[in-house]
Design a protein around this motif. Structure first.
Motif, PDB file in Angstrom:
ATOM      1  N   ARG A 273       0.732  -1.257   0.163  1.00 64.34           N
ATOM      2  CA  ARG A 273       0.045   0.036   0.033  1.00 64.34           C
ATOM      3  C   ARG A 273       0.660   1.311  -0.027  1.00 64.34           C
ATOM      4  O   ARG A 273       0.688   2.199  -0.754  1.00 64.34           O
ATOM      5  N   PRO A 320      -2.611  10.808   7.204  1.00 58.22           N
ATOM      6  CA  PRO A 320      -3.013  10.099   8.287  1.00 58.22           C
ATOM      7  C   PRO A 320      -4.684   9.746   8.181  1.00 58.22           C
ATOM      8  O   PRO A 320      -5.051   8.641   8.462  1.00 58.22           O
ATOM      9  N   ALA A 321      -5.336  10.448   7.206  1.00 58.91           N
ATOM     10  CA  ALA A 321      -6.514   9.963   6.729  1.00 58.91           C
ATOM     11  C   ALA A 321      -6.613   8.513   5.898  1.00 58.91           C
ATOM     12  O   ALA A 321      -7.122   7.760   5.899  1.00 58.91           O
ATOM     13  N   ALA A 322      -5.578   8.880   4.920  1.00 59.93           N
ATOM     14  CA  ALA A 322      -5.258   7.651   4.153  1.00 59.93           C
ATOM     15  C   ALA A 322      -4.855   6.515   4.787  1.00 59.93           C
ATOM     16  O   ALA A 322      -5.249   5.196   4.400  1.00 59.93           O
ATOM     17  N   LYS A 324      -5.935   5.409   7.543  1.00 58.42           N
ATOM     18  CA  LYS A 324      -6.849   4.903   8.323  1.00 58.42           C
ATOM     19  C   LYS A 324      -7.589   3.631   7.747  1.00 58.42           C
ATOM     20  O   LYS A 324      -7.881   2.720   8.781  1.00 58.42           O
ATOM     21  N   SER A 325      -7.693   3.460   6.516  1.00 57.09           N
ATOM     22  CA  SER A 325      -8.603   2.339   6.087  1.00 57.09           C
ATOM     23  C   SER A 325      -7.472   1.220   6.094  1.00 57.09           C
ATOM     24  O   SER A 325      -6.283   1.170   6.013  1.00 57.09           O
TER      25      SER A 325
ATOM     26  N   LEU C  75     -12.741   7.307  -1.452  1.00 52.89           N
ATOM     27  CA  LEU C  75     -13.250   6.187  -0.791  1.00 52.89           C
ATOM     28  C   LEU C  75     -11.974   5.078  -0.596  1.00 52.89           C
ATOM     29  O   LEU C  75     -11.855   4.578   0.260  1.00 52.89           O
ATOM     30  N   ALA C  76     -11.355   5.083  -1.576  1.00 51.99           N
ATOM     31  CA  ALA C  76     -10.027   4.221  -1.692  1.00 51.99           C
ATOM     32  C   ALA C  76      -8.933   4.731  -0.515  1.00 51.99           C
ATOM     33  O   ALA C  76      -8.161   3.736  -0.119  1.00 51.99           O
ATOM     34  N   LEU C  77      -8.945   5.947  -0.407  1.00 51.09           N
ATOM     35  CA  LEU C  77      -8.051   6.467   0.478  1.00 51.09           C
ATOM     36  C   LEU C  77      -8.422   6.504   2.061  1.00 51.09           C
ATOM     37  O   LEU C  77      -7.858   6.832   2.961  1.00 51.09           O
ATOM     38  N   GLY C  78      -9.805   5.881   2.146  1.00 49.35           N
ATOM     39  CA  GLY C  78     -10.378   5.769   3.441  1.00 49.35           C
ATOM     40  C   GLY C  78     -10.541   7.069   4.287  1.00 49.35           C
ATOM     41  O   GLY C  78     -10.395   7.004   5.419  1.00 49.35           O
ATOM     42  N   VAL C  79     -11.398   8.218   3.727  1.00 51.10           N
ATOM     43  CA  VAL C  79     -11.462   9.293   4.023  1.00 51.10           C
ATOM     44  C   VAL C  79     -12.709   9.274   5.149  1.00 51.10           C
ATOM     45  O   VAL C  79     -13.412   8.000   5.083  1.00 51.10           O
ATOM     46  N   ASP C  80     -12.777  10.029   5.919  1.00 47.87           N
ATOM     47  CA  ASP C  80     -14.013   9.983   6.855  1.00 47.87           C
ATOM     48  C   ASP C  80     -15.275   9.856   6.127  1.00 47.87           C
ATOM     49  O   ASP C  80     -15.577  10.669   4.988  1.00 47.87           O
ATOM     50  N   LEU C 126      -7.154  16.288   1.585  1.00 48.12           N
ATOM     51  CA  LEU C 126      -6.883  15.956   2.763  1.00 48.12           C
ATOM     52  C   LEU C 126      -5.664  16.585   3.297  1.00 48.12           C
ATOM     53  O   LEU C 126      -5.873  17.215   4.802  1.00 48.12           O
ATOM     54  N   ARG C 130      -5.954  19.093   7.015  1.00 41.81           N
ATOM     55  CA  ARG C 130      -4.953  18.975   7.934  1.00 41.81           C
ATOM     56  C   ARG C 130      -4.407  20.375   8.242  1.00 41.81           C
ATOM     57  O   ARG C 130      -4.070  20.625   9.614  1.00 41.81           O
TER      58      ARG C 130
END
Lengths: 325, 325, 325
Positions: A273, A320-322, A324-325, C75-80, C126, C130
């Motif tokens: 990743r 940081p957000a990226a 998370k998943s 979505l792929a980066l896992g945002v809030d 993102l 921050r």
């Protein structure tokens, strides 16, 4: 090798002058994120070779002078000793010295500029650290590029020094691009190698090899990522139709090399990743290098490694957000 | 003198209009960091003299109008009263008014610009304070320069106002520098004096003297440091081969004057160590002024005091580590 | 209408693909700060109409492609997830796609740029979040403008794509302004309408109407403020003597429209005081648009909505003190 390194470290611990040499060498290694005096030694040889081979010994002299001045200035300003010992106050200095000696005409005023520039690079490093502390991201080569821009721009107003190596100023315009040459294997290999040596503003294949070896003795992943970054840069830039001379001269690849190493193994562990994320950032760095070359044309400045700095900051800030998943 | 000041302060406390005048005068004094209405009075005389002597009375009118508008706007926006009373919302306003009236052609639209610019300078001051609060550094004249740039750039797109005093735009290029004249004593003294008066965009020896006296009645160290900054600027710029007209006209010295005062006695106590640090910053400010002149050539803007702002921020941000040893 | 919206929301909750469409439509709505899929539908129709009516269907395709890529990348980066559902990761993407397809020549490389640009816009969003979190202010369209600048500048160095729609580079210079035409009613109305459609880089009266209706179905105050912002922009720009074509083409009004809506009813409740503050900011945005057009001339870039971003940030940052009284 390990035991030699241990004996050197023991000797440096006992002798302040040797420690100073040790820290200066680590400063060289930190250009590629390596806290390793042996890496620094290889980089030093590469710089000297690259300068002498192109008949510009004063460029190497400028780099070494700046390295010593920056390392000493940091000591005089009372910076944190652990960071100092890791060479973190030297790498921006040596790059500033190399850049000023590359782009400005030799002479007494160049020496003054190199000394002042190296000292200022430490002040900029300290200020940048404090500015970025809240975001937990590193200053990278931001101090080197901004300090160099300051003195390169000033050369236009001082008769005592001439910006003989600077690009000519021009309003940003569509590049006049002739039909892109097919990329021969020899040019391809050359472009990849010079992308690595241009991190130190050198266009020499031997220097490139020395840089790679110096990197590998400290970190095999870093050496592989540097190669991968150079490959990505040459391929992407060629496919997109960049000027052939820029591609094969490594001039669109030095920033991507640094981005690949930084995001691939320095500020992240290499996982599938994180490597995909680093590869994406590396591609964007190629585009950013071409973009900044265009943006800086009217002020007659080279972009140097600012595209690496900005893109790496961007991808670190977004992480940081990226993550998370 | 002391008792006169006390009587004035007592009268101002009792009369809102007199308090307003008091705050406006302090705003003038704050251009040179002095919270002192008498200093402001001397500065006002200097501005009027400088404008009238060069046949440009509207420049003084623009400055005073902007000073009053900025001081009133701050009141209307409900800023902190202690800071307001110290004149901290006035100095960027008066400088914005002086700059717009200096670089733009007189006319109804100039008056509109001066009023809007003075009001915006207060908004920029508030935003800058909040931005920099985390770093504990002051906004300095950042609001003045950015607000002035905004309106000066806009003059290129509005037929109602002409940027008659602006430099012509040009791609950044090596300056055409004729053999530097030997610096005669009279030119040397002139360059030092005008470096001080140019802080207020004035090129007048009498104004320079009034500024120095105004500074001295509030702070002898500040007056001495202003002189020292001007001396350093003229000597360094001349030795490095800057254009003679710029050196003797004080155009490379006004930012160094402010850096010397700010770092020498305003944001640090004058010790040998802090004075050496301030002297280093002052030298870098000279180089930064020449660099920014080159960088802004394509957009046809004067650098004004931005080199002072950036270098002083840099050296203040770097200080915590430097102050450790 | 309400019940239809409820049924759509229930269906979207049950079906991931429909949810994706819902989020994409909300992303469109967020260009004007509306978390509303119906608004997004109207905006989509306006974009398609505007593109087809001017014979540039690929512009609409570029916008929609970028919208989908940005929404998927987030979505792929896992945002809030809450922010994602509100469309906050889509609006910078769609604008980037529209801008690249408007200013660059169609071709395979444009498609690559649109996809990369949309993905990068999420990374920039993102990072910007921050960066600004400490100040409590929103990123607005900063990611759109910076991402677009990156790729537009890069077009100058890649033979594979041409910046056919970009302004020609030029040193900043006083505009050659012919006697301003009297503003006929039809031009006045056109200028106001196009100021709204130009938020999406469209110059179409029908599109303008669709944008206004889409805005009104979600928020009447937002629609009124958009109109008010457009009115202020056209009147101020005309009175100050801006070039007639820019005024009547809506090219000085799209940023003021956004400033008026943002400060008038999105980031503040509409009170007389906040509306006066928003009106002041709107006037300054007109001046900032003209200023940035001049500042970007040497690098051949359009300012897009950066004036809105900078002025709105400025007035939001300054507000805490202003809100005290």
């Amino acid at each position: 090798m390990q035991s030699l390194a241990e004996r050197f470290e023991r000797a440096a611990a006992a002798s302040p002058p040797l420690r100073f040499v040790d820290v200066a060498l680590r400063g060289l290694g930190q250009v590629m994120f390596q806290d390793n005096p042996l890496t620094g030694l290889f980089f030093l040889l590469a710089i000297i070779w690259g300068a002498v081979a192109t008949g510009q010994p004063f460029v190497a002299i400028g780099g070494v002078l700046a390295l010593l001045v920056a390392t000493a200035t940091a000591l005089a300003l009372g910076v944190d000793r652990t960071a100092w010992r890791a060479g973190l106050y030297g790498f921006n200095g040596v790059l500033t010295g190399l850049a000023l000696a590359t782009f400005l005409a030799p002479g007494p005023m160049l020496i003054v500029f190199v000394i002042l520039g190296a000292a200022v690079s430490v002040v900029v490093t300290l200020a940048t650290q404090r500015w970025l502390a809240a975001y937990g991201i590193p200053g990278l080569t931001f101090p080197f590029v901004t300090t160099s821009w300051l003195f390169l721009l000033a050369s236009h107003g001082f008769a005592g020094v001439a910006g003989s190596g600077l690009p000519a100023g021009a309003v940003t315009a569509p590049a006049i691009i002739v039909a892109s040459d097919p990329l021969r294997v020899v040019d391809f290999v050359g472009g990849v190698a010079l992308s690595i040596s241009q991190v130190f503003l050198k266009d020499s294949l031997v220097a490139a090899l020395l840089f790679l070896v110096g990197l590998a003795v400290s970190s095999i992943p870093a050496a592989l990522l540097a190669l991968a970054g150079a490959l990505i840069a040459v391929i992407i830039a060629h496919l997109a139709g960049a000027e052939s001379d820029l591609v094969t001269g490594g001039l669109l690849g030095f920033s991507p090399v640094l981005t690949a190493v930084a995001l691939g193994c320095v500020f992240a562990s290499p996982t599938p990743r994180s490597l995909a994320y680093a590869a994406f950032a590396t591609v964007i760095t190629v585009i950013a290098q071409v973009a900044m070359n265009a943006a800086l044309a009217p002020v007659a400045l080279p972009a140097m490694t600012m595209p690496f700095v900005l893109v790496t900051w961007l991808f670190l800030m977004a992480r940081p957000a990226a993550a998370k998943s």
